[in-house]
Design an enzyme around this catalytic site. Structure first.
Site, mmCIF file in Angstrom:
data_model
loop_
_atom_site.group_PDB
_atom_site.id
_atom_site.type_symbol
_atom_site.label_atom_id
_atom_site.label_comp_id
_atom_site.label_asym_id
_atom_site.label_seq_id
_atom_site.Cartn_x
_atom_site.Cartn_y
_atom_site.Cartn_z
ATOM 1 C CG ASN A 119 43.058 -3.558 -25.053
ATOM 2 O OD1 ASN A 119 42.786 -2.499 -25.619
ATOM 3 N ND2 ASN A 119 44.301 -3.929 -24.809
ATOM 4 C CB VAL A 120 36.623 -6.083 -25.397
ATOM 5 C CG1 VAL A 120 36.087 -4.708 -25.021
ATOM 6 C CG2 VAL A 120 36.819 -6.183 -26.915
ATOM 7 C CG ASP A 121 42.568 -8.050 -25.958
ATOM 8 O OD1 ASP A 121 42.757 -8.219 -24.740
ATOM 9 O OD2 ASP A 121 43.217 -7.216 -26.635
ATOM 10 C CG HIS A 136 36.107 0.115 -22.841
ATOM 11 N ND1 HIS A 136 37.104 0.608 -23.667
ATOM 12 C CD2 HIS A 136 35.699 1.161 -22.077
ATOM 13 C CE1 HIS A 136 37.285 1.900 -23.402
ATOM 14 N NE2 HIS A 136 36.445 2.252 -22.437
ATOM 15 C CB CYS A 144 19.221 -10.590 -21.791
ATOM 16 S SG CYS A 144 17.538 -10.101 -22.274
ATOM 17 N NE ARG A 265 55.726 3.438 -33.603
ATOM 18 C CZ ARG A 265 55.887 4.656 -34.133
ATOM 19 N NH1 ARG A 265 55.988 5.718 -33.360
ATOM 20 N NH2 ARG A 265 55.924 4.816 -35.432
ATOM 21 N N GLY A 266 52.880 7.046 -31.402
ATOM 22 C CA GLY A 266 52.062 8.176 -31.804
ATOM 23 C C GLY A 266 51.710 9.066 -30.626
#
Length: 294
Positions: A119-121, A136, A144, A265-266
């Site tokens: 995650n990037v959060d 990530h 830049c 989930r899944g």
């Protein structure tokens, strides 16, 4: 001008919740008890914080920005930055949920070594987890592509505000805005948005996020492999492991004989190698790990 993107990710097929959760939790405790655990997390751990994911059953079809798109033309970059100028605010305002806090508590008690996150959060860091490996990147930095200088996303936001006065209010007034897991939003017409260049060299700015089609840095990948080697077991939380970026670490844990638990989930791509798969909500399952750290 309206920039059109091709359709990308589609959600997974719905699956029923495990109806033997208590038995699976007991098995999880036996597998992890007394072991130092490394966690690999994906977007599913952050949905309770209001950040959507790509693959969970019921998620909408999404088209994440790829590196090829971003580099292909100024139009794509303008389109991305206009959308991100709205989306990053939502991510910045998000707060850790019970799952993030549970992992932080496990680390403080000595059970959890570290978290490798797709995650990037930045929610693991906001929750107080130390040494998070951001596979990530994260939404809070911008770099830049020409000179390599890094600045905060908040600093860039101030620059974009001055270049695009009234843009946020104007777009927000059109109604609800759908936010994606990478701080992007659904917004078609971005032709009037002005993009900022690097203040040092005039080069191209890019979020310090690994786009689809881009590789994580070798240093970050090596840190993640070392974290897996240093632990006695691995737990995957909220990831379908659709991309090799995360799957390789689950496979590495399996190859080296470490117990592997998957909570999602899944269906995931590690279901066939996991010692235990739990198809249930992350927060409910993680709450049951507390006795391990007592």
């Amino acid at each position: 001008m309206r920039t059109r993107l091709q359709i990308g990710w589609t959600p997974a097929e719905p699956t029923p919740l495990d109806d033997d959760l208590d038995a699976r939790v007991d098995q999880m405790r036996r597998l992890l008890d007394g072991r130092r655990v490394v966690a690999l997390t994906g977007a599913g751990i952050s949905t309770d914080s209001g950040i959507p994911d790509y693959r969970s059953p019921g998620a909408p079809v999404r088209t994440p920005m790829t590196l090829e798109m971003f580099l292909s033309s100024p139009d794509f970059r303008r389109h991305y930055w206009a959308r991100n100028h709205l989306g990053w605010r939502h991510m910045d305002a998000a707060r850790p949920n019970a799952s993030h806090r549970a992992l932080t508590d496990l680390q403080r008690r000595g059970t959890l070594t570290t978290v490798i996150t797709q995650n990037v959060d930045m929610l693991h860091t906001k929750a107080g987890t130390r040494g998070v490996i951001e596979l990530h990147g994260c939404y809070g930095r911008v770099r830049c592509l020409d000179c390599g200088e890094t600045i905060s996303r908040r600093r860039l936001a101030a620059t974009l505000e001055s270049l695009n006065p009234g843009f946020v209010d104007r777009v927000s007034g059109r109604g609800a805005i759908e936010v994606a897991p990478d701080a992007d939003v659904t917004l078609d017409d971005t032709s009037d948005f002005v993009v900022a260049d690097c203040s040092s060299c005039g080069g191209t700015l890019k979020p310090d996020i690994v786009y689809f089609g881009e590789n994580a840095s070798k240093n970050t990948v090596q840190q993640a492999f070392s974290a897996v080697d240093d632990a006695d077991a691995m737990i995957v939380i909220g990831s379908s492991l659709t991309v090799m970026s995360g799957l390789r670490f689950a496979r590495h844990a399996h190859r080296t004989g470490k117990p592997l638990v998957v909570i999602n989930r899944g269906v995931t791509r590690a279901d066939d190698i996991a010692d235990l798969k739990i198809d249930h909500y992350c927060a409910e399952v993680l709450a049951e790990l507390t006795p391990l750290a007592a």
